[in-house]
Design a protein around this motif. Structure first.
Motif, short mmCIF file in Angstrom:
data_model
loop_
_atom_site.label_atom_id
_atom_site.label_comp_id
_atom_site.label_asym_id
_atom_site.label_seq_id
_atom_site.Cartn_x
_atom_site.Cartn_y
_atom_site.Cartn_z
N PRO A 20 1.05 -1.28 0.04
CA PRO A 20 0.24 -0.24 0.26
C PRO A 20 1.11 1.21 0.10
N ASP A 21 0.57 2.26 -0.06
CA ASP A 21 1.12 3.19 -0.41
C ASP A 21 2.53 3.70 0.85
N THR A 22 0.93 4.04 2.31
CA THR A 22 1.61 3.99 3.52
C THR A 22 1.71 2.53 4.63
N PHE A 23 2.01 2.46 5.26
CA PHE A 23 2.49 1.13 5.90
C PHE A 23 3.17 1.22 7.09
N TYR A 24 3.34 -0.15 7.76
CA TYR A 24 4.64 -0.74 9.14
C TYR A 24 5.31 -0.72 8.13
N ILE A 25 6.37 -0.92 8.85
CA ILE A 25 7.67 -1.69 8.64
C ILE A 25 8.70 -2.23 9.58
N THR A 26 8.47 -3.82 9.15
CA THR A 26 9.27 -4.07 10.84
C THR A 26 10.54 -5.19 10.19
N TYR A 27 11.45 -4.26 10.90
CA TYR A 27 13.05 -4.91 10.22
C TYR A 27 14.34 -5.21 11.45
N TYR A 28 15.31 -5.05 11.69
CA TYR A 28 16.47 -5.70 12.19
C TYR A 28 17.16 -4.33 12.12
N ALA A 29 17.31 -3.40 12.66
CA ALA A 29 17.99 -2.08 12.48
C ALA A 29 19.54 -2.62 12.88
N LYS A 34 18.49 -3.78 17.27
CA LYS A 34 17.93 -4.30 17.42
C LYS A 34 16.43 -4.65 16.57
N ILE A 35 15.04 -5.12 16.67
CA ILE A 35 14.25 -5.27 15.72
C ILE A 35 13.26 -4.18 15.84
N ILE A 36 12.78 -3.31 14.96
CA ILE A 36 11.82 -1.46 14.94
C ILE A 36 11.18 -1.71 14.10
N THR A 37 10.04 -0.96 14.49
CA THR A 37 8.73 -1.16 13.28
C THR A 37 8.84 0.71 12.74
N ARG A 38 8.25 1.01 11.87
CA ARG A 38 8.77 2.01 11.57
C ARG A 38 7.78 2.46 10.62
N LYS A 39 6.68 4.02 10.49
CA LYS A 39 5.32 3.95 9.60
C LYS A 39 6.38 4.83 8.40
N GLY A 40 5.84 4.04 6.99
CA GLY A 40 6.52 4.67 6.16
C GLY A 40 5.73 5.06 4.59
N LEU A 41 6.72 5.26 3.78
CA LEU A 41 5.60 5.28 2.08
C LEU A 41 6.27 4.70 1.31
N ARG A 69 14.64 5.89 5.26
CA ARG A 69 15.36 4.49 5.81
C ARG A 69 15.72 3.97 4.60
N GLN A 70 16.91 2.82 5.00
CA GLN A 70 16.94 1.30 4.75
C GLN A 70 16.55 0.99 5.12
N ALA A 71 16.19 -0.61 4.48
CA ALA A 71 16.60 -1.62 5.00
C ALA A 71 16.63 -3.15 4.79
N THR A 72 16.97 -3.22 5.05
CA THR A 72 17.93 -4.78 4.17
C THR A 72 17.23 -6.34 4.64
N GLY A 73 17.95 -6.71 4.16
CA GLY A 73 17.29 -8.43 4.94
C GLY A 73 15.38 -8.61 4.50
N LEU A 74 15.46 -9.26 4.85
CA LEU A 74 13.83 -9.90 5.50
C LEU A 74 13.19 -8.89 6.06
N ILE A 75 11.96 -7.98 4.63
CA ILE A 75 11.59 -6.95 6.00
C ILE A 75 10.08 -7.38 6.41
N THR A 76 9.84 -6.60 7.32
CA THR A 76 7.54 -7.08 6.86
C THR A 76 6.72 -6.18 7.10
#
Length: 79
Positions: A20-29, A34-41, A69-76
């Motif tokens: 979707p255009d707006t979402f929550y992303i969870t990944y290891y930062a 630690k694993i974090i969750t952020r709201k993004g576009l 922000r940049q997420a790598t690896g498996l993201i949810t």
């Protein structure tokens, strides 16, 4: 409302169009160790590396006004 969309595991570029255009992303930062969750576009990077670049809606901007922000690896992803 959060939680309407089932979790989407992004492990390849062909799944980016399902976001979707707006979402929550969870990944290891690495930065936070630690694993974090952020709201993004949504934003599709033009790189050869498997990574996901997104605009963090709730982040404090850095000195340049940047909230990318940049997420790598498996993201949810959830909505």
């Amino acid at each position: 409302m959060r939680g309407l969309m089932p979790k989407l595991h992004i492990d390849s570029e062909d799944k980016l169009d399902l976001l979707p255009d707006t979402f929550y992303i969870t990944y290891y930062a690495k930065k936070h160790s630690k694993i974090i969750t952020r709201k993004g576009l949504k934003f599709k990077p033009n790189t050869d590396t498997h990574c996901f670049i997104y605009w963090d809606i709730n982040a404090e901007p850095n000195q340049n006004g940047n909230k990318w922000r940049q997420a790598t690896g498996l993201i949810t992803i959830t909505e």
